[in-house]
Design an enzyme around this catalytic site. Structure first.
Site, PDB file in Angstrom:
ATOM      1  N   HIS A  53       0.864  -1.182   0.000  1.00 35.59           N
ATOM      2  CA  HIS A  53       0.000   0.000   0.000  1.00 35.59           C
ATOM      3  C   HIS A  53       0.908   1.242   0.000  1.00 35.59           C
ATOM      4  O   HIS A  53       2.009   1.206   0.548  1.00 35.59           O
ATOM      5  CB  HIS A  53      -0.825  -0.052   1.294  1.00 35.59           C
ATOM      6  CG  HIS A  53      -1.934   0.935   1.406  1.00 35.59           C
ATOM      7  ND1 HIS A  53      -1.734   2.248   1.769  1.00 35.59           N
ATOM      8  CD2 HIS A  53      -3.269   0.791   1.232  1.00 35.59           C
ATOM      9  CE1 HIS A  53      -2.909   2.867   1.816  1.00 35.59           C
ATOM     10  NE2 HIS A  53      -3.859   2.009   1.490  1.00 35.59           N
TER      11      HIS A  53
ATOM     12  N   ASP B  88       2.788  -4.689   8.160  1.00 37.66           N
ATOM     13  CA  ASP B  88       1.614  -3.846   8.006  1.00 37.66           C
ATOM     14  C   ASP B  88       0.410  -4.777   8.152  1.00 37.66           C
ATOM     15  O   ASP B  88       0.067  -5.519   7.231  1.00 37.66           O
ATOM     16  CB  ASP B  88       1.658  -3.168   6.630  1.00 37.66           C
ATOM     17  CG  ASP B  88       0.373  -2.421   6.317  1.00 37.66           C
ATOM     18  OD1 ASP B  88      -0.579  -2.490   7.131  1.00 37.66           O
ATOM     19  OD2 ASP B  88       0.316  -1.775   5.258  1.00 37.66           O
TER      20      ASP B  88
ATOM     21  N   GLN C 243      -4.798  -5.378   7.107  1.00 37.38           N
ATOM     22  CA  GLN C 243      -5.781  -6.309   6.548  1.00 37.38           C
ATOM     23  C   GLN C 243      -5.747  -7.669   7.238  1.00 37.38           C
ATOM     24  O   GLN C 243      -6.639  -8.487   7.024  1.00 37.38           O
ATOM     25  CB  GLN C 243      -5.541  -6.494   5.034  1.00 37.38           C
ATOM     26  CG  GLN C 243      -5.641  -5.223   4.235  1.00 37.38           C
ATOM     27  CD  GLN C 243      -7.052  -4.627   4.253  1.00 37.38           C
ATOM     28  OE1 GLN C 243      -8.026  -5.285   4.602  1.00 37.38           O
ATOM     29  NE2 GLN C 243      -7.157  -3.362   3.894  1.00 37.38           N
TER      30      GLN C 243
ATOM     31  N   LYS D 226     -10.456  -0.701  10.246  1.00 36.02           N
ATOM     32  CA  LYS D 226     -10.568  -1.967   9.495  1.00 36.02           C
ATOM     33  C   LYS D 226     -11.089  -3.080  10.406  1.00 36.02           C
ATOM     34  O   LYS D 226     -11.431  -4.154   9.940  1.00 36.02           O
ATOM     35  CB  LYS D 226      -9.208  -2.410   8.960  1.00 36.02           C
ATOM     36  CG  LYS D 226      -8.376  -1.325   8.319  1.00 36.02           C
ATOM     37  CD  LYS D 226      -8.665  -1.188   6.866  1.00 36.02           C
ATOM     38  CE  LYS D 226      -7.662  -0.236   6.227  1.00 36.02           C
ATOM     39  NZ  LYS D 226      -8.055   0.182   4.906  1.00 36.02           N
TER      40      LYS D 226
ATOM     41  N   CYS E 108      -4.722   2.360  -3.690  1.00 37.92           N
ATOM     42  CA  CYS E 108      -3.506   2.919  -3.080  1.00 37.92           C
ATOM     43  C   CYS E 108      -2.331   1.958  -3.253  1.00 37.92           C
ATOM     44  O   CYS E 108      -1.519   1.772  -2.332  1.00 37.92           O
ATOM     45  CB  CYS E 108      -3.701   3.240  -1.606  1.00 37.92           C
ATOM     46  SG  CYS E 108      -4.917   4.510  -1.324  1.00 37.92           S
TER      47      CYS E 108
HETATM   48  N1  PMP Z   1      -1.903  -0.641   4.700  1.00 34.87           N
HETATM   49  C1  PMP Z   1      -2.874  -1.380   4.166  1.00 34.87           C
HETATM   50  C2  PMP Z   1      -2.549  -2.765   3.680  1.00 34.87           C
HETATM   51  C3  PMP Z   1      -4.166  -0.868   4.052  1.00 34.87           C
HETATM   52  O1  PMP Z   1      -5.138  -1.622   3.507  1.00 34.87           O
HETATM   53  C4  PMP Z   1      -4.429   0.439   4.511  1.00 34.87           C
HETATM   54  C5  PMP Z   1      -5.800   1.059   4.402  1.00 34.87           C
HETATM   55  N2  PMP Z   1      -6.347   0.996   3.122  1.00 34.87           N
HETATM   56  C6  PMP Z   1      -3.387   1.174   5.082  1.00 34.87           C
HETATM   57  C7  PMP Z   1      -2.140   0.598   5.165  1.00 34.87           C
HETATM   58  C8  PMP Z   1      -3.613   2.555   5.626  1.00 34.87           C
HETATM   59  O2  PMP Z   1      -4.257   2.472   6.856  1.00 34.87           O
HETATM   60  P1  PMP Z   1      -4.943   3.727   7.569  1.00 34.87           P
HETATM   61  O3  PMP Z   1      -6.237   3.959   6.857  1.00 34.87           O
HETATM   62  O4  PMP Z   1      -5.154   3.273   8.965  1.00 34.87           O
HETATM   63  O5  PMP Z   1      -4.015   4.854   7.521  1.00 34.87           O
END
Ligand code: PMP
Length: 401
Positions: free
Chosen positions: A123, A196, A199, A222, A359
């Protein structure tokens, strides 16, 4: 709070009733297949936050009056709950605005900005912070089915690597990392491992003590909690070595104009009045999920993934991305239909999917597509959602001829 383990799938089936957001304004079922973007909120979280903003509201760590003292107790209890939810200790859990800020914190605050090994499926929030903070970024390729290629990682890692930072579960492909091998490779090279976990935490049991990683980033929204709050879990000895990255109130020991000394971790990384209500909501979300058996949540989402992949494959006009065994997330392309058009038509059928680059522009480039359609599941997802998706896809195909 006491927690009971309900037997899924019956317990998961009734979980749907806990989420007021899953009904449209017209009282119809909303087939919400975008939980990887953000999950719906159960009544327990909404109520806990309403109470924290209403009759319980006060600041923390400062007030001499009882309401503030009570809120401070609740706030620090929430830290314990959230840390416990991922198998960590409260002293190791730093509150951040989300996973993005958690990764930024580490990228900026880690004492030596050397080389970091990322992967091609990350991401943007696990790419851009490292670039901005001045790290030298190396990119581990993927296997043909879309998992992080740890054989390649082994060859790429050098003693110059300070950090390895991988998605525990990909937000686009649902691919699951072989975490123990990643930890072993990182540590053999003398690097630290950040996962990270955005998910992964909503989709599978996560125990940072057993995982053998050094840092773990997570995000409340999430996990059925509120936006604007997340956490960086870090090993206590490593957090102790890290200087603060933002200054202000609440993170200090003593301030003079000649110089300032800092509070120990985690407070050292939490400048300013914290997101009190959101922290309470985050803990309520963890409590909510802890009612269930998380292995059952994982099995439930795996069976939905298998079902949707089979149904999509049977159409013969769909390209499927990612490995067969993926965690609650399926990305695909319908021949001749842009994902945005598909998403718009599905919306007319009360089916919500995500369409776009998620993203993860470098991954889109690798897959050689501008965007994908993505269906992602949560605790409340069921076969009706899949049926609605499939009939919406059929209708879209008829519209596009
Ligand atoms: N990493 C991953 C794998 C994500 O799916 C996301 C959210 N789409 C993020 C980071 C960013 O997280 P946050 O919305 O808490 O900033």
């Amino acid at each position: 709070m006491t927690t009971t383990t309900l037997t899924a799938p019956a317990a998961l089936k009734s979980a749907r009733d806990d989420f007021p957001g899953l009904t449209t304004d017209q009282g119809k079922t909303w087939h919400y297949l975008d939980s990887a973007a953000t999950a719906q909120k159960p009544r327990a979280v909404i109520d806990a936050m309403a109470r924290a903003l209403g009759e319980d509201y006060a600041t923390v760590h400062r007030g001499v009056y009882a309401r503030s003292a009570n809120m401070t107790v609740a706030y620090e209890a929430a830290r314990r709950t959230i840390a416990g939810f991922i198998g960590g200790h409260e002293d190791e859990l730093v509150f951040t605005r989300g996973a993005t800020e958690a990764i930024n914190l580490l990228a900026y605050s880690w004492p030596k900005k050397g080389r970091v090994l990322l992967s091609a499926l990350e991401h943007h929030s696990n790419i851009v912070p490292w670039q901005l903070a001045g790290w030298q970024v190396d990119v581990c390729p993927l296997t043909t089915d879309g998992r992080i290629d740890l054989d390649a990682a082994e060859k790429m890692l050098t003693p110059e690597h300070e950090m390895v930072s991988f998605a525990h579960v990909s937000n686009v492909l649902g691919s699951m990392l072989d975490e123990s091998r990643a930890a072993q490779l990182a540590h053999k090279a003398g690097a630290k491992l950040l996962l990270d976990g955005c998910q992964a935490v909503p989709r599978m049991p996560v125990d940072v003590a057993a995982l053998d990683c050094d840092f773990y980033a997570l995000s409340a929204h999430k996990i059925y909690g509120p936006t604007g709050i997340g956490a960086l879990w870090g090993r206590a000895d490593l957090l102790d070595e890290m200087p603060p990255w933002q200054g202000g109130g609440a993170m200090i020991d003593k301030v003079t104009f000649a110089g300032t000394t800092y509070a120990p971790a985690p407070q050292r990384f939490e400048a300013g009045t914290p997101a009190i209500t959101e922290v309470i909501g985050f803990a309520a979300a963890c409590d909510y999920v802890m009612q269930f058996d998380r292995a059952q949540i994982q099995a439930h989402e795996a069976s939905l993934v298998a079902e949707v992949r089979e149904a999509l494959r049977a159409r013969n006009d769909v390209t499927l991305f990612g490995p067969e065994a993926s965690a609650g997330i399926v990305s695909f392309m319908l021949d001749g239909v842009h994902p945005h058009d598909l998403g718009t038509i599905l919306d007319e059928e009360n089916v919500a999917i995500r369409a776009g680059h998620h993203c993860a522009q470098p991954l889109m480039e690798l897959l050689d597509v501008p965007a994908t359609a993505r269906a992602s599941f949560g605790i409340y997802s069921n076969q009706d959602d899949i049926a609605a998706l499939m009939s919406g896809i059929e209708r879209t195909k008829r519209i596009f001829g």
